[in-house]
Motif scaffolding. Sequence first.
Motif, short mmCIF file in Angstrom:
data_model
loop_
_atom_site.label_atom_id
_atom_site.label_comp_id
_atom_site.label_asym_id
_atom_site.label_seq_id
_atom_site.Cartn_x
_atom_site.Cartn_y
_atom_site.Cartn_z
N SER A 186 0.87 -1.18 0.00
CA SER A 186 0.00 0.00 0.00
C SER A 186 0.90 1.23 0.00
CB SER A 186 -0.91 0.00 1.23
OG SER A 186 -1.85 1.05 1.14
N LEU A 204 -8.14 2.46 3.39
CA LEU A 204 -6.81 1.89 3.23
C LEU A 204 -6.82 1.00 1.99
CD1 LEU A 204 -3.92 1.27 4.31
CD2 LEU A 204 -4.94 -0.53 5.71
N ASP A 205 -5.97 1.32 1.01
CA ASP A 205 -5.92 0.57 -0.25
C ASP A 205 -4.96 -0.61 -0.12
OD1 ASP A 205 -7.67 2.26 -1.70
OD2 ASP A 205 -6.05 3.73 -1.92
N LEU A 206 -5.50 -1.82 -0.34
CA LEU A 206 -4.67 -3.03 -0.37
C LEU A 206 -4.34 -3.33 -1.82
CD1 LEU A 206 -6.58 -5.28 2.22
CD2 LEU A 206 -4.89 -3.48 2.62
N GLU A 207 -3.03 -3.41 -2.12
CA GLU A 207 -2.59 -3.55 -3.51
C GLU A 207 -1.51 -4.61 -3.61
OE1 GLU A 207 -1.12 0.40 -3.96
OE2 GLU A 207 -3.05 1.25 -4.55
N ASP A 218 1.44 -0.55 -9.37
CA ASP A 218 0.59 -0.94 -8.26
C ASP A 218 -0.74 -1.46 -8.80
OD1 ASP A 218 2.48 -0.08 -6.39
OD2 ASP A 218 1.72 1.97 -6.45
N GLN A 269 -10.20 -2.09 -1.21
CA GLN A 269 -10.12 -0.96 -0.29
C GLN A 269 -10.91 -1.30 0.97
OE1 GLN A 269 -12.25 3.07 -0.56
NE2 GLN A 269 -10.19 3.59 -1.34
#
Length: 865
Positions: A535, A628-631, A640, A645
């Motif tokens: 992230s 919070l972006d999970l990537e 990315d 999210q």
Amino acid sequence: MNIVNKLTLRSLKQNKRRTLVTIIGVVISVAMITAVATLSESFLNLMIKQTIAMDGEWHYGMSDVDGDQLKAIKEDKATKSVVVSRDRGYAHLEGSDNRSKPFLFIAQYNAAGFEHFPMKLREGRFPAAENEIMISDEIADTAKVELKIGDTLNLEVGQRLGKRDGEIVRLGQNTPLLVEEDKIVEDFAAEATESYTIVGIMERPDWEQAWAPGYTVVSFLDEQLIGADKTVKAQVIMKEVKSSLYGHAKQLAEEIGIDKNKLKFNNGLLRYYGISNTENVRSMMLSLAAIIMAIIIVGSVSLIYNAFAISVSERSRYLGMLSSVGATKRQKRNSVFFEGAVIGLISIPIGFACGLLGIWITFKFINSTIQGALELTETLTVTVTPMTIAIACAVSILTIFISTYIPARRASRISAIDAIRQSTDVKLTGKAVRTSKLIRKLFGIEAEIGLKNLKRNKRKYQATVFSLVISIVLFLSVSYFTDTLKKSMVLSQDGINFDIKVSLYNDEKADTIKKIGSLPTISDYNAIQEFYMTSRFAQEKLPAQLKGGDSTDERVGKDGGYLYDLNVYALDDNSLQAYAKEVGVDWKAYTDVNNPAAIVVDTIVYKDEIASKYVEMKAVNLNVGEPLDLEYHDYDTNKDIAALQVKVGTLTDKQPMGAFSPGIGGLNIVVSDRLAAQLYNEEYEPRTSTIMYINSSDPMKTQQQIEEQKHERISVYNIYQARERERQMLLLMQVFTYGFISLITAISVANIFNTISTSISLRKREFAMLKSIGMTPKGFNKMINYESIFYGVKSLLYGLPLSGICMYLIYWSTSKTFSFTFELPWVDVIEVIAIVFLIVITAMMYSSSKVKRENIIDALKQENI
């Protein structure tokens, strides 16, 4: 004995209560100093004995030592003894039923090794020749291979080999069996075939980790056969253990040609001798010891001084009478010093004995509990050193001298008439006893009289407040000190909070978890599916250590965002429920797949190698409720790839069972396993692992039960020994902590009761006078209660700020090695406020209840307490 000293002894006998109160004060003080010093020495002695029992007795060691170098080490003037050892290698254990431990690990020791290393012989004898061997009883217990004394083992001895960074390296006992998808992925290189005769059976050595791939067996090492082509490990026991050990060992290694990387110190043992090769650690230990000793000495001084100071008025009258019949200033001073010497001669031996007796009784009660809970082989015994005796006696003598000198000098300066009338103790000027009209208006005439009483008897009032202030500072400072020690220990530990780790590679994970989790010896477990994700966070979200990063850093994006490594732990319902309860949130709030939320562990702990300190810090500055972006990050294309999210549901510093704190630029988050399916992305195949972390009442039995279930494609690592060592350290620290706090609390309460009780007794005539002019019992109680409140408020106004300063000094000294945020212990502060008022009111009511029973006429006529 001169006439003045005879009169002094007579005065002590006539004023039995005052004399007894003073003696008790000195006894308590000496007992406190003795108990604290003895407790510290005994605790350190226990840890020294236990460390030796687990890891052997040695202070520094060198590896790859040849015959000539070994001779030089033995001839060194500081060397007492040398344990010589060699890891001969591995051999397959034929017929082993333990798939994770298929080898015998052959270690060789000289005669000193059998003496100084913890090898507990159960049957037979120790090896005395290189073709003799001693085996572990664990072979029969877990490998199910029956071997007995007299059997001959023909072994193909060699080395385990594995790949590390693309190179073939030898694998040792600290490296578990390398298994991937239920297949062993390491090689075995045979070197020689050797024959051994079993001459003894020993208990499994404590230094053998539970996950070690080989059962330790021990053979004899003949030092005469060591030459230039045969190197060994030499572990040295020093004649004297002192701080110069580090420099001496490094100098010796350089002289005999041993590389500094092959020199190792037994820091686990040396730290209990108060020795460290890290300047920060040494500085922290010395400064902490100085601060705590200063607090103890001040408390001791106050306790003894108050015992004398409260009875100053009686001594002043007695000395004034001596002066009226011709006694000189010197004779009056010597009279008081003689009184102090008599009290010291009686009190110091009694106090020392009481301190030792108290510690001995305490150890008697807690020894069985500690040994049972921690499976210790050693017992906590009372350890007395000459330094303990010297410190207790020196501090007591010094404080008695100070306590007697000040009132003696003051009494020698006033005239005989003033001393007899005690006109210097009681101030009756309007200015001295002036009180605010607001006090009378709010609380009544009783409160005003109580406050005036305190102002009139200023010395006694100040002595009582000083005693309370010292008690507050003692309690809060020691409480903060012990909490800091526990926190520092937690920071320095590996963070292992489980006994067994089971990695699952099969397709029936849910069924496997259910079967293993139902075993009766398992107390609790965590079933985790771990995803390795990334992230990006904007600069304002980063901690100070990462802000303003170099633009050439691959982790810094074009917009300045910093790439974090995320460990995403997906928990099943049972595990999530238990973890959410620990964190203090509703677990169901994290199971809604339409409104995904995560628990973010925003506190990390890491060791700063450059500064040589452990650091606790915020991993990233997040707020509850923000997205919070999970990537996934494709390092080949530096792209990315978004996966999901989630909302930050809560922030915590508690790691789920099995999770370890990441380094800077890392973050742990916890989600429900119901969200796990949404973390998969068509563009990027996630790296995942499924692991069970287990706590068990009997780890060895649990491992055996898991293996008997014969699950396909799983690996079991039993690390209960490392876990037990961490638990052992923390529990022993808690015993030390709460024992110390209990001692300080008891002494503080005794100090306050002693001070207030004596002060009330000295005011019998004053109370009788108030009653004689019409004060009712109800009014008397109100006056006493208000005096208690004034005592408590005044002592807190001084005590709390001074405690804050002492706590910050303790924090400052620990910050040399451990870095974490300074926080006031508000719970302890609130407890202290409540306890101060409770103790003061109780002491006042207890003391005044005796005064109430006094006849007014008798009390007015009374001259002495």
